[in-house]
Design a protein around this motif. Structure first.
Motif, PDB file in Angstrom:
ATOM      1  N   ASN A  10       0.841  -1.210   0.000  1.00 57.14           N
ATOM      2  CA  ASN A  10       0.000   0.000   0.000  1.00 57.14           C
ATOM      3  C   ASN A  10       0.865   1.246   0.000  1.00 57.14           C
ATOM      4  N   SER A  11       1.781   1.306   0.980  1.00 58.14           N
ATOM      5  CA  SER A  11       2.657   2.467   1.124  1.00 58.14           C
ATOM      6  C   SER A  11       3.906   2.002   1.865  1.00 58.14           C
ATOM      7  N   THR A  12       5.077   2.352   1.356  1.00 58.09           N
ATOM      8  CA  THR A  12       6.309   1.894   2.024  1.00 58.09           C
ATOM      9  C   THR A  12       6.451   2.548   3.402  1.00 58.09           C
ATOM     10  N   ASN A  13       5.939   3.785   3.553  1.00 62.99           N
ATOM     11  CA  ASN A  13       5.985   4.407   4.884  1.00 62.99           C
ATOM     12  C   ASN A  13       5.149   3.589   5.878  1.00 62.99           C
ATOM     13  N   GLU A  35       5.536  -0.986  -6.826  1.00 62.24           N
ATOM     14  CA  GLU A  35       4.225  -0.363  -6.977  1.00 62.24           C
ATOM     15  C   GLU A  35       3.610  -0.077  -5.604  1.00 62.24           C
ATOM     16  N   GLN A  36       2.984   1.075  -5.465  1.00 61.34           N
ATOM     17  CA  GLN A  36       2.233   1.383  -4.240  1.00 61.34           C
ATOM     18  C   GLN A  36       0.745   1.474  -4.582  1.00 61.34           C
ATOM     19  N   LYS A  37      -0.044   0.784  -3.779  1.00 53.03           N
ATOM     20  CA  LYS A  37      -1.503   0.804  -4.027  1.00 53.03           C
ATOM     21  C   LYS A  37      -2.127   2.043  -3.397  1.00 53.03           C
ATOM     22  N   GLY A  39      -0.163   5.049  -2.208  1.00 51.79           N
ATOM     23  CA  GLY A  39       0.974   5.927  -1.925  1.00 51.79           C
ATOM     24  C   GLY A  39       0.479   7.230  -1.299  1.00 51.79           C
ATOM     25  N   ARG A  40       1.119   7.620  -0.228  1.00 50.36           N
ATOM     26  CA  ARG A  40       0.672   8.818   0.504  1.00 50.36           C
ATOM     27  C   ARG A  40       1.604   9.998   0.257  1.00 50.36           C
ATOM     28  N   GLY A  41       0.994  11.177   0.064  1.00 54.72           N
ATOM     29  CA  GLY A  41       1.765  12.402  -0.093  1.00 54.72           C
ATOM     30  C   GLY A  41       1.560  13.314   1.104  1.00 54.72           C
ATOM     31  N   GLN A  42       2.123  14.507   1.018  1.00 54.58           N
ATOM     32  CA  GLN A  42       1.949  15.468   2.101  1.00 54.58           C
ATOM     33  C   GLN A  42       0.504  15.945   2.150  1.00 54.58           C
ATOM     34  N   GLN A  43       0.102  16.384   3.309  1.00 50.52           N
ATOM     35  CA  GLN A  43      -1.237  16.948   3.523  1.00 50.52           C
ATOM     36  C   GLN A  43      -2.352  16.057   2.975  1.00 50.52           C
ATOM     37  N   LYS A 107      10.013  21.903 -12.408  1.00 52.05           N
ATOM     38  CA  LYS A 107       8.925  20.927 -12.254  1.00 52.05           C
ATOM     39  C   LYS A 107       9.297  19.909 -11.192  1.00 52.05           C
ATOM     40  N   LYS A 108       8.263  19.416 -10.487  1.00 53.58           N
ATOM     41  CA  LYS A 108       8.531  18.497  -9.376  1.00 53.58           C
ATOM     42  C   LYS A 108       8.934  17.121  -9.893  1.00 53.58           C
ATOM     43  N   ILE A 109      10.077  16.653  -9.409  1.00 62.28           N
ATOM     44  CA  ILE A 109      10.508  15.303  -9.782  1.00 62.28           C
ATOM     45  C   ILE A 109      10.560  14.380  -8.561  1.00 62.28           C
TER      46      ILE A 109
HETATM   47  C1  BTN Z   1       4.656  14.684  -1.419  1.00 59.23           C
HETATM   48  O1  BTN Z   1       3.438  14.893  -1.273  1.00 59.23           O
HETATM   49  O2  BTN Z   1       5.333  15.401  -2.148  1.00 59.23           O
HETATM   50  C2  BTN Z   1       5.315  13.554  -0.679  1.00 59.23           C
HETATM   51  C3  BTN Z   1       5.283  12.291  -1.469  1.00 59.23           C
HETATM   52  C4  BTN Z   1       5.945  11.120  -0.799  1.00 59.23           C
HETATM   53  C5  BTN Z   1       5.796   9.853  -1.586  1.00 59.23           C
HETATM   54  C6  BTN Z   1       6.602   8.717  -1.021  1.00 59.23           C
HETATM   55  S1  BTN Z   1       6.611   7.324  -2.108  1.00 59.23           S
HETATM   56  C7  BTN Z   1       7.323   6.331  -0.855  1.00 59.23           C
HETATM   57  C8  BTN Z   1       6.698   6.733   0.460  1.00 59.23           C
HETATM   58  N1  BTN Z   1       5.500   5.972   0.715  1.00 59.23           N
HETATM   59  C9  BTN Z   1       4.399   6.732   0.671  1.00 59.23           C
HETATM   60  O3  BTN Z   1       3.233   6.325   0.834  1.00 59.23           O
HETATM   61  N2  BTN Z   1       4.735   8.003   0.431  1.00 59.23           N
HETATM   62  C10 BTN Z   1       6.161   8.166   0.320  1.00 59.23           C
END
Ligand code: BTN
Length: 243
Positions: A10-13, A35-37, A39-43, A107-109
C-alpha cells in the motif's frame, strides 16, 4: 544498510511503520517497492507513480540526537541527501522547493514525506518516504508541473543503483545532523532553495496574492518571507503557495 524489496504494497511508509511496531529496526532499514496501491503524499494527498518505472521507498533512521525545536535541520539533511545525489548526475536546473520538493527545470521530480516518532522534547526516529520520478516518460494531464529524470535529462537510470546512491548520501547528510553541523546544513539548503531571495508572487491561505522574497526558514520550519514593506511574515505549509 538493510534493503527490503517488494513488488507491491500500500505504502512503504506504512509498511515500515508496521514493521517497526513488531520488531526493533536497524538504522537505515530501507523498504522499496515496484508499486504502491495507496501511496501517501503530504497533507493527505495521494502519491501516484507509474509502477516499476520510478523509485518509491522509505528509510528508517534513528541515529541522530535532535530536539523538536531543531526539526528543520532533519528536513534540510533529507532534502540535501536527495538533491546531492541528483546534482552528482548533473540533472539540469535542480532546486529544493520549500519544504522538501525537489524540482528539475521548475517541475517536481521528487516528493518527500517525513514521519517522525517523538519522545519528550526529542525526535526519536524518523521514517523518510521518498517518491522520485525516474524513468517515467508521460504523466496524466490531471497532474500539473511534474517531471522525471528521464524527461529533464534524457538519461535512463538503473533504479537499484540510484536507490543505493540516495541512501548513501542520506547517511552522509544525516551524519552531519548527528554532528550538529546545523550551519552547513542550513547554508547548503538555502543555496539550493527555489526562489530564495528572489522577489516573487505568492498566494496566502485566503487566496490573496502578494509579492515578497524568501529570506529563510524559522526553527520550527516555517517559511520566512520579507514583504514589500520590509516586514517579515512566517508561513506554515498550508498557509502559502507559490505562483
Ligand atoms: C509529497 O506529497 O510530495 C510527498 C510524497 C511522498 C511519496 C513517497 S513514495 C514512498 C513513500 N511511501 C508513501 O506512501 N509516500 C512516500
Amino acid at each position: 544498510m538493510k534493503i527490503i524489496k517488494l513488488n507491491a504494497t500500500n505504502s512503504t511508509n506504512s509498511f515500515l511503520k508496521e514493521l517497526g511496531q513488531n520488531s526493533a529496526l536497524e538504522n537505515f532499514t530501507v523498504v522499496v517497492t515496484g508499486e504502491q496501491k495507496k501511496g501517501r503524499g503530504q497533507q493527505e494527498s495521494k502519491w501516484i507513480s507509474e509502477p516499476f518505472k520510478n523509485l518509491t521507498f522509505s528509510v528508517f533512521t534513528n541515529d541522530f540526537d535532535l530536539e523538536i525545536r531543531h526539526q528543520k535541520y532533519l528536513n534540510f539533511a533529507i532534502s540535501l541527501g536527495v538533491f546531492n545525489t541528483l546534482a552528482h548526475h548533473k540533472i539540469p536546473n535542480l532546486s529544493i522547493k520549500w519544504p522538501n520538493d525537489i524540482l528539475s527545470a521548475n517541475k517536481k521530480i521528487c516528493g518527500i514525506l517525513i514521519e517522525n516518532n517523538i519522545k519528550g522534547t526529542k525526535i526519536n526516529s524518523s521514517i523518510i518516504g521518498i517518491g522520485l520520478n525516474v524513468n517515467q516518460e508521460k504523466f496524466p494531464d490531471t497532474i500539473k508541473n511534474v517531471s522525471s529524470l528521464k524527461i529533464t535529462s534524457n538519461l535512463e537510470f538503473d533504479l537499484d543503483r540510484l536507490l543505493i546512491e540516495i541512501v548513501e548520501n542520506l547517511k552522509k547528510t544525516i551524519h552531519l545532523l548527528s554532528l550538529k553541523e546545523y550551519l552547513k546544513l542550513e547554508t547548503d539548503y538555502l543555496t539550493a532553495l527555489y526562489k530564495n531571495k528572489i522577489p516573487s508572487m505568492f498566494k496566502d491561505k485566503d487566496g490573496i496574492l502578494f509579492m515578497g522574497k524568501i529570506i529563510g526558514v524559522s526553527n520550527y520550519g516555517n517559511l520566512q518571507v520579507e514583504l514589500e514593506d520590509e516586514t517579515t511574515r512566517e508561513f506554515g505549509v498550508k498557509e502559502i503557495s507559490f505562483l
